[in-house]
Scaffold this motif. Structure first.
Motif, PDB file in Angstrom:
ATOM      1  N   ASP A  41       1.062  -1.286  -0.033  1.00 47.06           N
ATOM      2  CA  ASP A  41       0.020  -0.056   0.041  1.00 47.06           C
ATOM      3  C   ASP A  41       1.024   1.224   0.053  1.00 47.06           C
ATOM      4  OD1 ASP A  41      -1.970   1.851   0.254  1.00 47.06           O
ATOM      5  OD2 ASP A  41      -2.180   1.384   2.485  1.00 47.06           O
ATOM      6  N   ALA A  42       0.807   1.986  -0.990  1.00 49.43           N
ATOM      7  CA  ALA A  42       1.654   3.385  -1.090  1.00 49.43           C
ATOM      8  C   ALA A  42       1.378   4.217  -0.025  1.00 49.43           C
ATOM      9  CB  ALA A  42       1.247   3.795  -2.538  1.00 49.43           C
ATOM     10  N   GLY A  43       0.281   4.088   0.549  1.00 44.77           N
ATOM     11  CA  GLY A  43      -0.137   4.960   1.656  1.00 44.77           C
ATOM     12  C   GLY A  43       0.538   4.582   3.078  1.00 44.77           C
ATOM     13  N   ARG A  44       1.033   3.548   3.013  1.00 49.37           N
ATOM     14  CA  ARG A  44       1.753   2.727   4.239  1.00 49.37           C
ATOM     15  C   ARG A  44       3.284   2.838   4.049  1.00 49.37           C
ATOM     16  NH1 ARG A  44      -0.092   2.892   9.031  1.00 49.37           N
ATOM     17  NH2 ARG A  44       0.981   0.977   9.545  1.00 49.37           N
ATOM     18  N   ARG A  45       3.672   3.200   3.104  1.00 48.46           N
ATOM     19  CA  ARG A  45       5.358   3.174   2.713  1.00 48.46           C
ATOM     20  C   ARG A  45       6.054   4.331   3.680  1.00 48.46           C
ATOM     21  NH1 ARG A  45       5.084   2.683  -3.731  1.00 48.46           N
ATOM     22  NH2 ARG A  45       3.930   0.666  -3.595  1.00 48.46           N
ATOM     23  N   TRP A  46       5.460   5.257   4.215  1.00 47.37           N
ATOM     24  CA  TRP A  46       6.091   5.937   5.177  1.00 47.37           C
ATOM     25  C   TRP A  46       6.708   5.534   6.418  1.00 47.37           C
ATOM     26  CZ3 TRP A  46       4.340   6.755  10.294  1.00 47.37           C
ATOM     27  CH2 TRP A  46       3.234   5.973  10.686  1.00 47.37           C
ATOM     28  N   VAL A  47       6.091   4.206   6.972  1.00 48.59           N
ATOM     29  CA  VAL A  47       6.437   3.526   8.076  1.00 48.59           C
ATOM     30  C   VAL A  47       7.868   2.860   7.753  1.00 48.59           C
ATOM     31  CG1 VAL A  47       6.143   1.491   9.374  1.00 48.59           C
ATOM     32  CG2 VAL A  47       3.867   2.955   8.691  1.00 48.59           C
ATOM     33  N   ALA A  48       8.246   2.599   6.511  1.00 49.75           N
ATOM     34  CA  ALA A  48       9.721   1.954   6.182  1.00 49.75           C
ATOM     35  C   ALA A  48      10.713   3.255   6.391  1.00 49.75           C
ATOM     36  CB  ALA A  48       9.691   1.409   4.840  1.00 49.75           C
ATOM     37  N   GLY A  49      10.117   4.457   6.046  1.00 44.47           N
ATOM     38  CA  GLY A  49      11.219   5.649   6.137  1.00 44.47           C
ATOM     39  C   GLY A  49      11.237   5.939   7.487  1.00 44.47           C
ATOM     40  N   ALA A  50      10.322   5.851   8.266  1.00 45.33           N
ATOM     41  CA  ALA A  50      10.186   6.246   9.486  1.00 45.33           C
ATOM     42  C   ALA A  50      11.105   5.385  10.499  1.00 45.33           C
ATOM     43  CB  ALA A  50       8.850   6.196  10.197  1.00 45.33           C
ATOM     44  N   TRP A  51      11.031   4.147  10.225  1.00 44.96           N
ATOM     45  CA  TRP A  51      12.138   3.094  10.754  1.00 44.96           C
ATOM     46  C   TRP A  51      13.312   3.330  10.214  1.00 44.96           C
ATOM     47  CZ3 TRP A  51      11.744   0.555  15.102  1.00 44.96           C
ATOM     48  CH2 TRP A  51      10.436   0.101  15.445  1.00 44.96           C
ATOM     49  N   ALA A  52      13.591   3.803   9.011  1.00 44.26           N
ATOM     50  CA  ALA A  52      15.115   4.120   8.820  1.00 44.26           C
ATOM     51  C   ALA A  52      15.698   5.313   9.349  1.00 44.26           C
ATOM     52  CB  ALA A  52      14.807   4.199   7.052  1.00 44.26           C
ATOM     53  N   VAL A  53      14.707   6.072   9.430  1.00 38.56           N
ATOM     54  CA  VAL A  53      15.118   7.433  10.501  1.00 38.56           C
ATOM     55  C   VAL A  53      15.679   7.028  11.680  1.00 38.56           C
ATOM     56  CG1 VAL A  53      14.388   9.516  11.085  1.00 38.56           C
ATOM     57  CG2 VAL A  53      13.983   9.032   8.766  1.00 38.56           C
ATOM     58  N   CYS A  54      14.734   6.295  12.416  1.00 43.99           N
ATOM     59  CA  CYS A  54      14.865   5.826  13.697  1.00 43.99           C
ATOM     60  C   CYS A  54      16.401   5.146  14.134  1.00 43.99           C
ATOM     61  CB  CYS A  54      13.729   5.048  14.150  1.00 43.99           C
ATOM     62  SG  CYS A  54      12.292   6.168  14.541  1.00 43.99           S
ATOM     63  N   SER A  55      16.663   4.020  13.013  1.00 45.74           N
ATOM     64  CA  SER A  55      17.517   3.322  12.908  1.00 45.74           C
ATOM     65  C   SER A  55      19.033   4.258  12.781  1.00 45.74           C
ATOM     66  CB  SER A  55      17.373   2.174  12.316  1.00 45.74           C
ATOM     67  OG  SER A  55      17.673   2.647  10.730  1.00 45.74           O
ATOM     68  N   MET A  56      18.805   4.984  11.902  1.00 50.37           N
ATOM     69  CA  MET A  56      20.061   5.972  11.674  1.00 50.37           C
ATOM     70  C   MET A  56      20.277   6.794  12.840  1.00 50.37           C
ATOM     71  SD  MET A  56      19.676   7.144   7.645  1.00 50.37           S
ATOM     72  CE  MET A  56      19.525   6.066   6.557  1.00 50.37           C
ATOM     73  N   TRP A  57      19.190   7.404  13.286  1.00 53.48           N
ATOM     74  CA  TRP A  57      19.611   8.233  14.655  1.00 53.48           C
ATOM     75  C   TRP A  57      20.036   7.436  15.719  1.00 53.48           C
ATOM     76  CZ3 TRP A  57      19.932  13.036  15.869  1.00 53.48           C
ATOM     77  CH2 TRP A  57      19.243  14.122  14.752  1.00 53.48           C
ATOM     78  N   TRP A  58      19.520   6.221  15.888  1.00 48.16           N
ATOM     79  CA  TRP A  58      20.201   5.155  16.879  1.00 48.16           C
ATOM     80  C   TRP A  58      21.795   4.984  16.648  1.00 48.16           C
ATOM     81  CZ3 TRP A  58      22.738   0.542  17.167  1.00 48.16           C
ATOM     82  CH2 TRP A  58      22.898   0.182  18.521  1.00 48.16           C
ATOM     83  N   TRP A  59      22.034   4.791  15.513  1.00 51.16           N
ATOM     84  CA  TRP A  59      23.476   4.388  15.022  1.00 51.16           C
ATOM     85  C   TRP A  59      24.330   5.627  15.329  1.00 51.16           C
ATOM     86  CZ3 TRP A  59      25.863  -0.031  14.909  1.00 51.16           C
ATOM     87  CH2 TRP A  59      24.958  -1.189  14.488  1.00 51.16           C
ATOM     88  N   ALA A  60      23.798   6.788  15.075  1.00 48.99           N
ATOM     89  CA  ALA A  60      24.399   8.085  14.964  1.00 48.99           C
ATOM     90  C   ALA A  60      24.733   8.399  16.470  1.00 48.99           C
ATOM     91  CB  ALA A  60      23.682   9.122  14.384  1.00 48.99           C
ATOM     92  N   CYS A  61      23.604   8.273  17.404  1.00 49.29           N
ATOM     93  CA  CYS A  61      23.568   8.531  18.804  1.00 49.29           C
ATOM     94  C   CYS A  61      24.585   7.528  19.712  1.00 49.29           C
ATOM     95  CB  CYS A  61      22.288   8.849  19.360  1.00 49.29           C
ATOM     96  SG  CYS A  61      21.420  10.073  18.674  1.00 49.29           S
ATOM     97  N   SER A  62      24.490   6.502  19.142  1.00 52.25           N
ATOM     98  CA  SER A  62      25.163   5.368  20.038  1.00 52.25           C
ATOM     99  C   SER A  62      26.677   5.420  19.620  1.00 52.25           C
ATOM    100  CB  SER A  62      24.397   4.142  20.090  1.00 52.25           C
ATOM    101  OG  SER A  62      24.516   3.565  18.641  1.00 52.25           O
ATOM    102  N   GLY A  63      26.969   5.720  18.539  1.00 49.50           N
ATOM    103  CA  GLY A  63      28.198   5.943  18.115  1.00 49.50           C
ATOM    104  C   GLY A  63      29.419   6.073  18.872  1.00 49.50           C
ATOM    105  N   PRO A  64      29.445   7.335  19.833  1.00 46.33           N
ATOM    106  CA  PRO A  64      30.444   7.252  20.603  1.00 46.33           C
ATOM    107  C   PRO A  64      30.479   6.295  21.926  1.00 46.33           C
ATOM    108  CG  PRO A  64      29.231   9.291  20.461  1.00 46.33           C
ATOM    109  CD  PRO A  64      28.268   8.359  19.695  1.00 46.33           C
ATOM    110  N   ALA A  65      29.319   5.819  22.348  1.00 48.96           N
ATOM    111  CA  ALA A  65      29.408   4.776  23.196  1.00 48.96           C
ATOM    112  C   ALA A  65      29.963   3.473  22.798  1.00 48.96           C
ATOM    113  CB  ALA A  65      28.082   4.553  23.803  1.00 48.96           C
TER     114      ALA A  65
END
Length: 80
Positions: A41-65
């Motif tokens: 469903d094209a209207g639900r593809r934003w979920v994949a983008g949101a998860w990608a953003v969350c995972s990138m933020w996690w990797w970026a913020c946890s990098g120093p640790a």
């Protein structure tokens, strides 16, 4: 050649000497999240983008640790 690829590739080539590889990573992630494989469903593809953003933020913020943990590993060549 696709004009969008040409523009993003050109901008990436200009910004690469300044340490800005995030543009290419963001473009690849957006392309993957917009594909039909992300959700039928094209209207639900934003979920994949949101998860990608969350995972990138996690990797970026946890990098120093993660760097601190790897410095403590036996045999690490990093100064403690």
């Amino acid at each position: 050649m696709n004009p969008v690829l040409a523009v993003t590739g050109g901008v990436e080539a200009l910004l690469a000497p300044f340490g800005c590889p995030g543009l290419n990573l963001a473009a690849i992630t957006a392309g993957l999240a917009a594909r039909a494989d992300a959700h039928p469903d094209a209207g639900r593809r934003w979920v994949a983008g949101a998860w990608a953003v969350c995972s990138m933020w996690w990797w970026a913020c946890s990098g120093p640790a993660r760097c601190r943990c790897s410095r403590r590993c036996p045999g690490s060549s990093w100064p403690r």
